[in-house]
Design an enzyme around this catalytic site. Sequence first.
Site, short mmCIF file in Angstrom:
data_model
loop_
_atom_site.label_atom_id
_atom_site.label_comp_id
_atom_site.label_asym_id
_atom_site.label_seq_id
_atom_site.Cartn_x
_atom_site.Cartn_y
_atom_site.Cartn_z
N PHE A 179 86.27 -49.01 -0.09
CA PHE A 179 85.12 -48.92 0.81
C PHE A 179 84.58 -50.30 1.22
CE2 PHE A 179 85.14 -44.91 -1.55
CZ PHE A 179 85.04 -43.99 -0.51
N LYS A 220 87.06 -40.49 2.06
CA LYS A 220 87.17 -41.82 2.70
C LYS A 220 87.10 -41.67 4.23
CE LYS A 220 87.98 -45.95 3.82
NZ LYS A 220 87.05 -47.04 3.69
N CYS A 252 89.49 -49.87 11.46
CA CYS A 252 89.47 -48.56 10.80
C CYS A 252 88.67 -47.45 11.47
CB CYS A 252 89.04 -48.73 9.36
SG CYS A 252 90.24 -49.69 8.44
N ARG A 311 90.70 -57.18 15.17
CA ARG A 311 91.28 -55.87 15.49
C ARG A 311 90.21 -54.95 16.10
NH1 ARG A 311 94.44 -54.67 9.93
NH2 ARG A 311 92.52 -55.56 9.10
P1 NAD Z 1 96.68 -55.20 6.82
O1 NAD Z 1 97.48 -54.92 8.03
O2 NAD Z 1 95.78 -56.39 6.79
O3 NAD Z 1 97.66 -55.37 5.56
C1 NAD Z 1 98.69 -54.49 5.27
C2 NAD Z 1 99.87 -55.31 4.72
O4 NAD Z 1 100.85 -54.40 4.24
C3 NAD Z 1 100.56 -56.19 5.77
O5 NAD Z 1 100.52 -57.54 5.35
C4 NAD Z 1 101.99 -55.64 5.82
O6 NAD Z 1 102.98 -56.65 6.01
C5 NAD Z 1 102.13 -55.00 4.45
N1 NAD Z 1 103.16 -53.97 4.38
C6 NAD Z 1 103.34 -52.91 5.21
N2 NAD Z 1 104.37 -52.15 4.78
C7 NAD Z 1 104.84 -52.74 3.67
C8 NAD Z 1 105.88 -52.42 2.77
N3 NAD Z 1 106.64 -51.33 2.92
N4 NAD Z 1 106.09 -53.23 1.74
C9 NAD Z 1 105.32 -54.35 1.58
N5 NAD Z 1 104.32 -54.69 2.38
C10 NAD Z 1 104.08 -53.90 3.41
O7 NAD Z 1 95.86 -53.88 6.50
P2 NAD Z 1 94.45 -53.77 5.74
O8 NAD Z 1 93.34 -54.09 6.67
O9 NAD Z 1 94.55 -54.48 4.44
O10 NAD Z 1 94.38 -52.20 5.50
C11 NAD Z 1 95.23 -51.57 4.57
C12 NAD Z 1 94.74 -50.16 4.35
O11 NAD Z 1 93.42 -50.18 3.80
C13 NAD Z 1 94.63 -49.32 5.63
O12 NAD Z 1 94.98 -48.00 5.32
C14 NAD Z 1 93.17 -49.39 5.99
O13 NAD Z 1 92.74 -48.26 6.71
C15 NAD Z 1 92.51 -49.42 4.63
N6 NAD Z 1 91.22 -50.10 4.57
C16 NAD Z 1 90.99 -51.24 5.26
C17 NAD Z 1 89.77 -51.90 5.15
C18 NAD Z 1 89.49 -53.18 5.89
O14 NAD Z 1 88.35 -53.62 5.86
N7 NAD Z 1 90.45 -53.80 6.56
C19 NAD Z 1 88.79 -51.38 4.29
C20 NAD Z 1 89.05 -50.21 3.58
C21 NAD Z 1 90.27 -49.58 3.72
C1 UGA Z 2 84.00 -50.32 7.64
C2 UGA Z 2 83.13 -49.64 6.57
O1 UGA Z 2 81.81 -50.19 6.62
C3 UGA Z 2 83.73 -49.84 5.18
O2 UGA Z 2 82.96 -49.12 4.22
C4 UGA Z 2 85.15 -49.33 5.18
O3 UGA Z 2 85.76 -49.56 3.92
C5 UGA Z 2 85.95 -50.05 6.25
O4 UGA Z 2 85.31 -49.84 7.54
C6 UGA Z 2 87.35 -49.55 6.39
O5 UGA Z 2 87.67 -48.47 5.99
O6 UGA Z 2 88.09 -50.33 7.01
P1 UGA Z 2 84.29 -52.79 8.54
O7 UGA Z 2 84.96 -52.13 9.69
O8 UGA Z 2 84.99 -53.91 7.87
O9 UGA Z 2 83.96 -51.72 7.39
O10 UGA Z 2 82.87 -53.36 8.99
P2 UGA Z 2 81.47 -52.64 9.32
O11 UGA Z 2 80.41 -53.46 8.76
O12 UGA Z 2 81.48 -51.22 9.00
O13 UGA Z 2 81.40 -52.80 10.91
C7 UGA Z 2 82.24 -52.04 11.75
C8 UGA Z 2 81.82 -52.26 13.19
O14 UGA Z 2 80.57 -51.63 13.44
C9 UGA Z 2 81.64 -53.72 13.57
O15 UGA Z 2 82.12 -53.94 14.87
C10 UGA Z 2 80.14 -53.91 13.51
O16 UGA Z 2 79.68 -54.96 14.32
C11 UGA Z 2 79.66 -52.57 14.00
N1 UGA Z 2 78.29 -52.24 13.57
C12 UGA Z 2 78.00 -52.09 12.26
C13 UGA Z 2 77.30 -52.05 14.52
O17 UGA Z 2 77.55 -52.18 15.74
N2 UGA Z 2 76.04 -51.72 14.11
C14 UGA Z 2 75.74 -51.57 12.80
O18 UGA Z 2 74.55 -51.26 12.49
C15 UGA Z 2 76.72 -51.75 11.85
#
Ligand code: NAD
Ligand code: UGA
Length: 473
Positions: free
Chosen positions: A168, A222, A278, A348
């Site tokens: 999260f 989630k 996301c 992104r």
């Molecule tokens: P990301 O693209 O930054 O990283 C994923 C990595 O996995 C990449 O570096 C890629 O090369 C690697 N990868 C892919 N397939 C592979 C394989 N078969 N073997 C080894 N490496 C491999 O993605 P992220 O932002 O870290 O997100 C990962 C997951 O977490 C997603 O499902 C996303 O929805 C979730 N998530 C993201 C956030 C966030 O803030 N970015 C927060 C919570 C959950």
């Molecule tokens: C979001 C969730 O907050 C995390 O809990 C979750 O784990 C994550 O997605 C995920 O699954 O990837 P994130 O996208 O990193 O996190 O950042 P946020 O703070 O949620 O902001 C998301 C977008 O909403 C940003 O563009 C932000 O500027 C916008 N936002 C956020 C607003 O426009 N207004 C707000 O009040 C809050």
Amino acid sequence: MINKVRNICCIGAGYVGGPTMAVFADKCPNLNIFVVDKNKQRVDAWNSEDLTKLPIFERGLDKLISKRRGKNLHFSDNFKKYISEADMIFISVNTPTKTKGLGAGKASDLKWVEASSREIAEYAQGETIVVEKSTLPVKTAQTIKSILDESQSINKDKKFTVLSNPEFLAEGSAIADLEFPDRVLIGGDNLDSINALVNIYLNWIPKDKIITTDLWSSELSKLTANAFLAQRISSINSISALCERTGANIKDVSLAIGTDKRIGKEFLNAGPGFGGSCFKKDILNLVYIYDYYGLHHEAKYWEKVVEINDWQKKRISNLIIEKLFGTVSGKKIAILGFSFKANTNDTRESPAISICKELINEGGNLFVYDPKVSHEQIRIDLNLPEARQEQDLNEGSWSYATSISEAIKSSDAIVIITEWEEFKYLNWKEIKSKMRNPSWIFDTRSIINICEAEKYGLKVWSVGKGSQNISNF
Ligand code: NAD
Ligand code: UGA
């Protein structure tokens, strides 16, 4: 199993895998953690001596990396070795929206999750707990189990259990979110494995913050959490449009409703639309799942959250054009902020991308400045003509600016897209002297002091406030 977990492997060294494992390594010095990624360049960046070259920017991450890397935290592209040695494996790979085939544009593309499961099935040895860290459609654990079961039935020495442990964290506050989460969620059907993971978290998380459920509730929670958060932003953004028409002030409305503890004050900031990797993909995934189960009315409800978000971005680029006498052709526009939110270099789904593209397509010449996003990243995201010298500045181009003052020089308008701290307290007197007349400020985050800017003759439009004092000029 509980006390046997010593070696952890995390597949995927991205925005989640890297910071999460850095915090695990810091909080659990007795664990050996190996983060593997197929992207060698990314692995090299994680191993870089120069900590400014880490692949992602997160406050406090560099300190953790320098403290733990080479001790109990390692980054490598050698899957085979670290999967085979692991007692517990986190799957933390990307799960973007499918771009082709069945469910294209909505369903999550699970090919990287499937590939990881196959790697685990092939290389893991003995008893292994497989943990879903990626955000996945409800029931994905079933797919992972099926792949692992096949290999278990061929090699009786292998034994797998699957847990769901969604992450999260929010970017920009990832380390704090990991160290002090609101809750940790663990779903599973094997008590020993659940306890093994609970035991790891207990090193720094109070017991009452750890929620255990079945697999499907954990997976669905989630997606639901992200859908609810995104829904709040679309709700407040839709109210921002009404504020601008009626003379109400969005900040006052947010405060007034947010003090009701049933509503809560977080996530009520109107803006240019939510970005990040996301929210959009997770809601679309939810929509796809609803449709799959024949729940079409419910699917439409959630789809609207994404539609309103797209509309907010379009609404902002349209009004910039309207305010600039209906055309931005040949005008110079400074863009302040390109990341999807402050304190991250991640772009992104950043609203900056679509707003900039609209303005360039309308003939504007943009100068883009962001404190953390690289020139190369902006080039990749915009994928439109870049002006490298004065004579390229015809109609519809962008240039990279290395400072605020470079971006705003001779500009007709400034558009603040990301709420970086350094954009909140600009020297309006100096800025006005450098801009062309009439000089417009479009504050899509409502972060600047409007009166202060207007004092020096700047025309200001602010999200959810509009440009109410323009008649004073
Ligand atoms: P990301 O693209 O930054 O990283 C994923 C990595 O996995 C990449 O570096 C890629 O090369 C690697 N990868 C892919 N397939 C592979 C394989 N078969 N073997 C080894 N490496 C491999 O993605 P992220 O932002 O870290 O997100 C990962 C997951 O977490 C997603 O499902 C996303 O929805 C979730 N998530 C993201 C956030 C966030 O803030 N970015 C927060 C919570 C959950
Ligand atoms: C979001 C969730 O907050 C995390 O809990 C979750 O784990 C994550 O997605 C995920 O699954 O990837 P994130 O996208 O990193 O996190 O950042 P946020 O703070 O949620 O902001 C998301 C977008 O909403 C940003 O563009 C932000 O500027 C916008 N936002 C956020 C607003 O426009 N207004 C707000 O009040 C809050």
